[in-house]
Design a protein around this motif. Sequence first.
Motif, PDB file in Angstrom:
ATOM      1  N   ASN A  48     -10.109  17.353  -6.035  1.00 29.44           N
ATOM      2  CA  ASN A  48     -10.583  16.201  -6.705  1.00 29.44           C
ATOM      3  C   ASN A  48      -9.967  16.147  -8.105  1.00 29.44           C
ATOM      4  O   ASN A  48     -10.419  14.976  -8.509  1.00 29.44           O
ATOM      5  N   LEU A  49      -9.938  17.168  -8.714  1.00 34.30           N
ATOM      6  CA  LEU A  49      -9.265  17.147 -10.055  1.00 34.30           C
ATOM      7  C   LEU A  49      -7.887  16.291  -9.953  1.00 34.30           C
ATOM      8  O   LEU A  49      -7.573  15.558 -10.647  1.00 34.30           O
ATOM      9  N   LEU A  50      -7.139  16.747  -8.842  1.00 34.06           N
ATOM     10  CA  LEU A  50      -5.948  15.984  -8.536  1.00 34.06           C
ATOM     11  C   LEU A  50      -6.089  14.682  -8.029  1.00 34.06           C
ATOM     12  O   LEU A  50      -5.389  13.784  -8.635  1.00 34.06           O
TER      13      LEU A  50
ATOM     14  N   THR B 258      -8.948   0.167  -7.668  1.00 33.90           N
ATOM     15  CA  THR B 258      -9.495  -0.438  -6.284  1.00 33.90           C
ATOM     16  C   THR B 258      -8.624  -0.321  -5.151  1.00 33.90           C
ATOM     17  O   THR B 258      -9.185   0.339  -4.153  1.00 33.90           O
ATOM     18  N   SER B 259      -7.364  -0.655  -5.077  1.00 36.69           N
ATOM     19  CA  SER B 259      -6.745  -0.573  -3.943  1.00 36.69           C
ATOM     20  C   SER B 259      -6.216   0.887  -3.696  1.00 36.69           C
ATOM     21  O   SER B 259      -6.492   1.146  -2.493  1.00 36.69           O
ATOM     22  N   ALA B 260      -6.267   1.568  -4.607  1.00 33.96           N
ATOM     23  CA  ALA B 260      -5.820   3.128  -4.471  1.00 33.96           C
ATOM     24  C   ALA B 260      -7.191   3.768  -3.897  1.00 33.96           C
ATOM     25  O   ALA B 260      -6.866   4.484  -3.015  1.00 33.96           O
TER      26      ALA B 260
ATOM     27  N   ARG C 284      -4.850  11.360 -10.305  1.00 34.69           N
ATOM     28  CA  ARG C 284      -4.232   9.958  -9.922  1.00 34.69           C
ATOM     29  C   ARG C 284      -4.742   8.696 -10.097  1.00 34.69           C
ATOM     30  O   ARG C 284      -4.216   7.967 -10.445  1.00 34.69           O
ATOM     31  N   LEU C 285      -6.352   8.715  -9.687  1.00 36.29           N
ATOM     32  CA  LEU C 285      -6.952   7.615  -9.787  1.00 36.29           C
ATOM     33  C   LEU C 285      -6.972   7.031 -11.039  1.00 36.29           C
ATOM     34  O   LEU C 285      -6.809   5.692 -11.366  1.00 36.29           O
TER      35      LEU C 285
ATOM     36  N   MET D  39       0.747  -1.237  -0.077  1.00 37.31           N
ATOM     37  CA  MET D  39      -0.049   0.028   0.002  1.00 37.31           C
ATOM     38  C   MET D  39       0.791   1.232   0.050  1.00 37.31           C
ATOM     39  O   MET D  39       0.130   2.431  -0.253  1.00 37.31           O
ATOM     40  N   VAL D  40       2.124   1.161   0.192  1.00 41.03           N
ATOM     41  CA  VAL D  40       2.917   2.334   0.356  1.00 41.03           C
ATOM     42  C   VAL D  40       3.084   2.963  -0.961  1.00 41.03           C
ATOM     43  O   VAL D  40       3.259   4.331  -0.861  1.00 41.03           O
ATOM     44  N   ARG D  41       2.666   2.416  -2.129  1.00 39.23           N
ATOM     45  CA  ARG D  41       2.792   3.063  -3.411  1.00 39.23           C
ATOM     46  C   ARG D  41       1.486   3.931  -3.569  1.00 39.23           C
ATOM     47  O   ARG D  41       1.687   4.899  -4.551  1.00 39.23           O
ATOM     48  N   TYR D  42       0.673   3.864  -2.709  1.00 39.30           N
ATOM     49  CA  TYR D  42      -0.541   4.755  -2.670  1.00 39.30           C
ATOM     50  C   TYR D  42      -0.793   5.728  -1.471  1.00 39.30           C
ATOM     51  O   TYR D  42      -1.637   6.002  -0.796  1.00 39.30           O
TER      52      TYR D  42
END
Length: 668
Positions: A601-603, A615-617, A607-608, A494-497
């Motif tokens: 939420n643009l940002l 889903t993990s993100a 990223r999403l 999860m560190v990558r997120y």
Amino acid sequence: MNTAAAGSREPSVRWRLLLSSATMLFVELALIRWAGANVVHLSYFSNFVLLGSFLGIGIGFLIPAERGQWIKRRAAVPLALLVVLVLAYPVQVSQSSGQILYFTAVKTTGLPAWATLPTIFLLTAVIMGAIGKITADLFRQLPSLDAYRYDLLGSLSGSVSFALVSWLRAPSVVWGLIAAACLLVLGGRRNLWRYAVPLTAMVAVLMLESTTPGISWSPYYKIQLTPLPGSPPRYEISANGVPHQNIVPLRTLMQPGSPYRQAYDETPRNPHRRVLVIGAGNGNDVAVALAHGAASVDAVEIDPRLLEIGQQLHPAHPYQDPRVHTHINDGRAFLERTHARYDLVVLALPDSLTLVAGASNLRLESYLFTQQAFQAARAHLAPHGAFAMYNYYRESWLVDRFAGSLDTVYGHAPCMTTFARNAAVLVAGMTTADQACKQVWRASGPVPAAATDDRPFPYLRDRSIPTLYLSALGAMLLVTLAAVRLVGVRIRRMVRYTDMFLMGAAFLLLETKNVIGFALYFGTTWLVNALVFIGVLLAVLAAVEVRRRLRNVSRLLLQVLLFASLAVAWLVPAHAVLALPVAGRLAAATALAFAPIFCANLLFSDRLAEAPDPTSAFGANLLGALTGGALEYLALVIGYQSLLLVVALLYLGACTAMAFADRQAAPE
């Protein structure tokens, strides 16, 4: 996967995702309201259930697609179990903290709070984890931004649906029927009986609650009306299990020494022609004002059901009198909007029995007891007018805080009449000649600093986070770490997120700040609160739609816009917004609140869209929101405006982590 088959399934996936997201938010809001109405402690920890929901939904999204099907098959069981447990063992808690006051019952009943509260937290997490898993499995079947779009539309539908149920004052069985119907559809034919049996039990139990004589629901409370012996008829009104008000005959209210008449006895030169009663409730204080010859009474009550009970049952029929004008509104909001002047303003027993949903420690009447609120009340007094407030304050330091605030605002000590259990009546005339005191207030010890609009915590003695809160939050965070490990989620992966986690924490704090801001500007009413949450979802949805159409926006530009909007929101003081007329105040509040949310939420959407595992993100983002819910309590120390600095630091950390993730993903 066959492309044609996948395309033909997409419409079905989309509407099911919309339904599951709507169900998820509806059940979350219903649990917050319903559990708080039956477990008194939760009336003061509304985000206790909220944090359990974030934990469950986050874990539901983090469980891999091929695992966790068992939790989907049994999704209805923990929900039914929670309802049965709460109604079978309702908990009332006695005051036990020396740091903060809780206006609760005088006895302890049911299972110990240390057993009930963790059980409710864990069951909430399991319930929301099951619905979260259903939602996550549907989320995975669509492109990330498309899935997020339908998730937001569903959340918006769930929020509007619960707002409608609150507006209609529907009983709890209606909430249960809506949730049961949605879950049965989501469970499908394979799980029909697994869902139908526990959901039927849940609805049956809620039906028993809803048909109990004397039980009704307002947008704020579960209200129980109990007849008392005597003639004329008297009634006790309990709210969320706590004795709240009594309907009392006028002759009892007018007896010598009654706190109801103290404000009139101590202002003998006052004509009492025009009176404002804030916290009018069932009408006791309105009846007393009329008995003292008031020609006009403005009766302000936030809860429509309490006023309705008074209209139907008060023996003096004060609300039928043509001299009385009723206002269903928050008292502070009424003061900020009216231009009227009064001979007497009365804060009539505005009790603390529930929190504003989503706010760490803001109670419905908190903004009535700030220094700025006392100044607003004084501004509406006629020459030679007077202000009065009374309640069972429980602690002498709280009496000193309020009396000290009045001393500062009016320039002289108020009259103080005390009764049992630190009940006190405080009366302050415009000048000392406008009050006739049997006893003038004298501090019993060091006078606590006045509550302010930035730190509206009158019941918190010191600028600190009470030990009770710290221990509860620490336990919840430990449970979160254990739960993440138990479901097989590797924290290292999860560190990558990390950036998504930090954005979740920042967003929750930003949302809380907006709820608080709108409560100050427009009142702590359920409608204002609901509209803010709906507005937040609309701002997020707008950001997603913009991101879907503008695919090559500079991330650096988005970051600059975000921090610029946060800076503006931090620099503009609350009193500047309050000074505007209503239309201007609405425009300013909307811009200050929703511009940072839109930019953030643009940002987030950017990223999403690029995440290898969306889903993990998203799950990491939800666990970040749980952490943000815990960080809300920093406001008890630093105030709500300074929360924006914490938000900025979290977003700065997210941007740094995002840049690091981009470098890691870049090809060598």
